[in-house]
Design a protein around this motif. Structure first.
Motif, PDB file in Angstrom:
ATOM      1  N   PHE A  37     -26.049 -24.073  -3.011  1.00 18.33           N
ATOM      2  CA  PHE A  37     -25.579 -23.228  -1.919  1.00 18.33           C
ATOM      3  C   PHE A  37     -25.392 -21.780  -2.360  1.00 18.33           C
ATOM      4  O   PHE A  37     -25.649 -20.852  -1.585  1.00 18.33           O
ATOM      5  CB  PHE A  37     -24.282 -23.778  -1.321  1.00 18.33           C
ATOM      6  CG  PHE A  37     -24.526 -24.863  -0.316  1.00 18.33           C
ATOM      7  CD1 PHE A  37     -25.049 -24.569   0.928  1.00 18.33           C
ATOM      8  CD2 PHE A  37     -24.250 -26.171  -0.625  1.00 18.33           C
ATOM      9  CE1 PHE A  37     -25.287 -25.572   1.851  1.00 18.33           C
ATOM     10  CE2 PHE A  37     -24.486 -27.180   0.288  1.00 18.33           C
ATOM     11  CZ  PHE A  37     -25.005 -26.883   1.532  1.00 18.33           C
ATOM     12  N   ALA A  38     -24.968 -21.543  -3.589  1.00 19.37           N
ATOM     13  CA  ALA A  38     -24.832 -20.174  -4.082  1.00 19.37           C
ATOM     14  C   ALA A  38     -26.212 -19.510  -4.199  1.00 19.37           C
ATOM     15  O   ALA A  38     -26.379 -18.336  -3.852  1.00 19.37           O
ATOM     16  CB  ALA A  38     -24.117 -20.159  -5.427  1.00 19.37           C
ATOM     17  N   CYS A  43     -30.387 -15.831  -2.119  1.00 20.82           N
ATOM     18  CA  CYS A  43     -31.784 -15.633  -1.712  1.00 20.82           C
ATOM     19  C   CYS A  43     -31.889 -15.150  -0.268  1.00 20.82           C
ATOM     20  O   CYS A  43     -32.685 -14.260   0.031  1.00 20.82           O
ATOM     21  CB  CYS A  43     -32.565 -16.926  -1.881  1.00 20.82           C
ATOM     22  SG  CYS A  43     -32.861 -17.358  -3.590  1.00 20.82           S
ATOM     23  N   LEU A  44     -31.092 -15.725   0.608  1.00 22.97           N
ATOM     24  CA  LEU A  44     -31.148 -15.299   2.005  1.00 22.97           C
ATOM     25  C   LEU A  44     -30.585 -13.890   2.198  1.00 22.97           C
ATOM     26  O   LEU A  44     -31.055 -13.135   3.047  1.00 22.97           O
ATOM     27  CB  LEU A  44     -30.426 -16.299   2.897  1.00 22.97           C
ATOM     28  CG  LEU A  44     -31.111 -17.662   3.026  1.00 22.97           C
ATOM     29  CD1 LEU A  44     -30.266 -18.606   3.855  1.00 22.97           C
ATOM     30  CD2 LEU A  44     -32.508 -17.528   3.603  1.00 22.97           C
ATOM     31  N   ALA A  45     -29.586 -13.524   1.414  1.00 27.45           N
ATOM     32  CA  ALA A  45     -29.045 -12.169   1.503  1.00 27.45           C
ATOM     33  C   ALA A  45     -30.044 -11.146   0.986  1.00 27.45           C
ATOM     34  O   ALA A  45     -30.204 -10.065   1.552  1.00 27.45           O
ATOM     35  CB  ALA A  45     -27.744 -12.070   0.723  1.00 27.45           C
ATOM     36  N   VAL A  46     -30.755 -11.483  -0.090  1.00 21.49           N
ATOM     37  CA  VAL A  46     -31.749 -10.570  -0.646  1.00 21.49           C
ATOM     38  C   VAL A  46     -32.962 -10.474   0.286  1.00 21.49           C
ATOM     39  O   VAL A  46     -33.563  -9.412   0.428  1.00 21.49           O
ATOM     40  CB  VAL A  46     -32.171 -11.034  -2.059  1.00 21.49           C
ATOM     41  CG1 VAL A  46     -33.382 -10.273  -2.556  1.00 21.49           C
ATOM     42  CG2 VAL A  46     -31.014 -10.877  -3.025  1.00 21.49           C
ATOM     43  N   PRO A  51     -28.618  -3.377   5.299  1.00 18.61           N
ATOM     44  CA  PRO A  51     -27.160  -3.321   5.230  1.00 18.61           C
ATOM     45  C   PRO A  51     -26.547  -4.000   6.449  1.00 18.61           C
ATOM     46  O   PRO A  51     -27.122  -3.992   7.528  1.00 18.61           O
ATOM     47  CB  PRO A  51     -26.851  -1.832   5.202  1.00 18.61           C
ATOM     48  CG  PRO A  51     -28.040  -1.188   5.811  1.00 18.61           C
ATOM     49  CD  PRO A  51     -29.220  -2.076   5.491  1.00 18.61           C
ATOM     50  N   CYS A  52     -25.418  -4.572   6.238  1.00 18.69           N
ATOM     51  CA  CYS A  52     -24.749  -5.300   7.316  1.00 18.69           C
ATOM     52  C   CYS A  52     -23.577  -4.479   7.821  1.00 18.69           C
ATOM     53  O   CYS A  52     -22.421  -4.858   7.658  1.00 18.69           O
ATOM     54  CB  CYS A  52     -24.299  -6.665   6.806  1.00 18.69           C
ATOM     55  SG  CYS A  52     -23.732  -7.742   8.118  1.00 18.69           S
ATOM     56  N   SER A  53     -23.862  -3.352   8.432  1.00 17.81           N
ATOM     57  CA  SER A  53     -22.790  -2.471   8.896  1.00 17.81           C
ATOM     58  C   SER A  53     -22.148  -2.987  10.187  1.00 17.81           C
ATOM     59  O   SER A  53     -20.964  -2.801  10.407  1.00 17.81           O
ATOM     60  CB  SER A  53     -23.318  -1.056   9.104  1.00 17.81           C
ATOM     61  OG  SER A  53     -24.366  -1.080  10.055  1.00 17.81           O
ATOM     62  N   CYS A  55     -22.186  -6.297  11.214  1.00 18.56           N
ATOM     63  CA  CYS A  55     -22.048  -7.756  11.200  1.00 18.56           C
ATOM     64  C   CYS A  55     -20.636  -8.168  11.602  1.00 18.56           C
ATOM     65  O   CYS A  55     -19.660  -7.592  11.139  1.00 18.56           O
ATOM     66  CB  CYS A  55     -22.359  -8.317   9.820  1.00 18.56           C
ATOM     67  SG  CYS A  55     -24.063  -8.069   9.338  1.00 18.56           S
ATOM     68  N   THR A  56     -20.560  -9.174  12.441  1.00 13.88           N
ATOM     69  CA  THR A  56     -19.246  -9.674  12.860  1.00 13.88           C
ATOM     70  C   THR A  56     -19.000 -11.097  12.390  1.00 13.88           C
ATOM     71  O   THR A  56     -17.870 -11.538  12.367  1.00 13.88           O
ATOM     72  CB  THR A  56     -19.117  -9.624  14.391  1.00 13.88           C
ATOM     73  OG1 THR A  56     -20.168 -10.396  14.967  1.00 13.88           O
ATOM     74  CG2 THR A  56     -19.180  -8.188  14.895  1.00 13.88           C
ATOM     75  N   THR A  57     -20.036 -11.805  12.024  1.00 16.30           N
ATOM     76  CA  THR A  57     -19.876 -13.190  11.577  1.00 16.30           C
ATOM     77  C   THR A  57     -20.512 -13.365  10.200  1.00 16.30           C
ATOM     78  O   THR A  57     -21.427 -12.646   9.826  1.00 16.30           O
ATOM     79  CB  THR A  57     -20.534 -14.178  12.553  1.00 16.30           C
ATOM     80  OG1 THR A  57     -21.937 -13.898  12.620  1.00 16.30           O
ATOM     81  CG2 THR A  57     -19.925 -14.063  13.933  1.00 16.30           C
ATOM     82  N   THR A  58     -19.997 -14.340   9.498  1.00 15.78           N
ATOM     83  CA  THR A  58     -20.545 -14.712   8.192  1.00 15.78           C
ATOM     84  C   THR A  58     -21.382 -15.969   8.382  1.00 15.78           C
ATOM     85  O   THR A  58     -20.966 -16.889   9.092  1.00 15.78           O
ATOM     86  CB  THR A  58     -19.406 -14.991   7.201  1.00 15.78           C
ATOM     87  OG1 THR A  58     -18.552 -13.844   7.163  1.00 15.78           O
ATOM     88  CG2 THR A  58     -19.931 -15.267   5.821  1.00 15.78           C
ATOM     89  N   PRO A  59     -22.550 -16.048   7.753  1.00 18.83           N
ATOM     90  CA  PRO A  59     -23.393 -17.236   7.912  1.00 18.83           C
ATOM     91  C   PRO A  59     -22.684 -18.505   7.407  1.00 18.83           C
ATOM     92  O   PRO A  59     -21.862 -18.453   6.498  1.00 18.83           O
ATOM     93  CB  PRO A  59     -24.620 -16.936   7.057  1.00 18.83           C
ATOM     94  CG  PRO A  59     -24.578 -15.477   6.787  1.00 18.83           C
ATOM     95  CD  PRO A  59     -23.171 -15.042   6.911  1.00 18.83           C
TER      96      PRO A  59
END
Length: 98
Positions: A37-38, A43-46, A51-53, A55-59
């Motif tokens: 999971f880490a 990988c998905l973040a890269v 930039p996530c300026s 963003c309101t939710t975390t995956p």
């Protein structure tokens, strides 16, 4: 690879039949799942590369990685403390008589 080897190497023997009772094996499996999971989160973040300026939710996978991290840090410490207690000199229930 080590977790799979330890689970399948001695199948049919006493140790292979009792593989699931050892805290060390459970912690290895937990750490392997946490690593998955880490790695997925990284990988998905890269892959997004933005930039996530706003963003309101975390995956969901990031939440799982964070929650597993809290226990993944404790598992090796717990295994070490339990092992030290069980094999300590004259302290644990399995100490050798003099």
């Amino acid at each position: 690879a080590v977790v799979l080897w330890s689970a399948t190497d001695k199948l049919g023997t006493y140790y292979g039949d009792q593989w699931g009772i050892y805290l060390t094996n459970w912690s290895s499996v937990w750490l392997l799942i946490y690593l998955f999971f880490a790695s997925l989160t990284t990988c998905l973040a890269v892959a997004k590369k933005q930039p996530c300026s706003g963003c309101t939710t975390t995956p969901w996978y990031a939440h799982i990685a964070w929650l597993m991290h809290m226990t993944a840090v404790v598992f090796p410490i717990l295994v070490t403390v339990c092992y030290g207690y069980m094999t300590g000199p004259d302290d644990g229930p399995y100490s050798c008589p003099n």
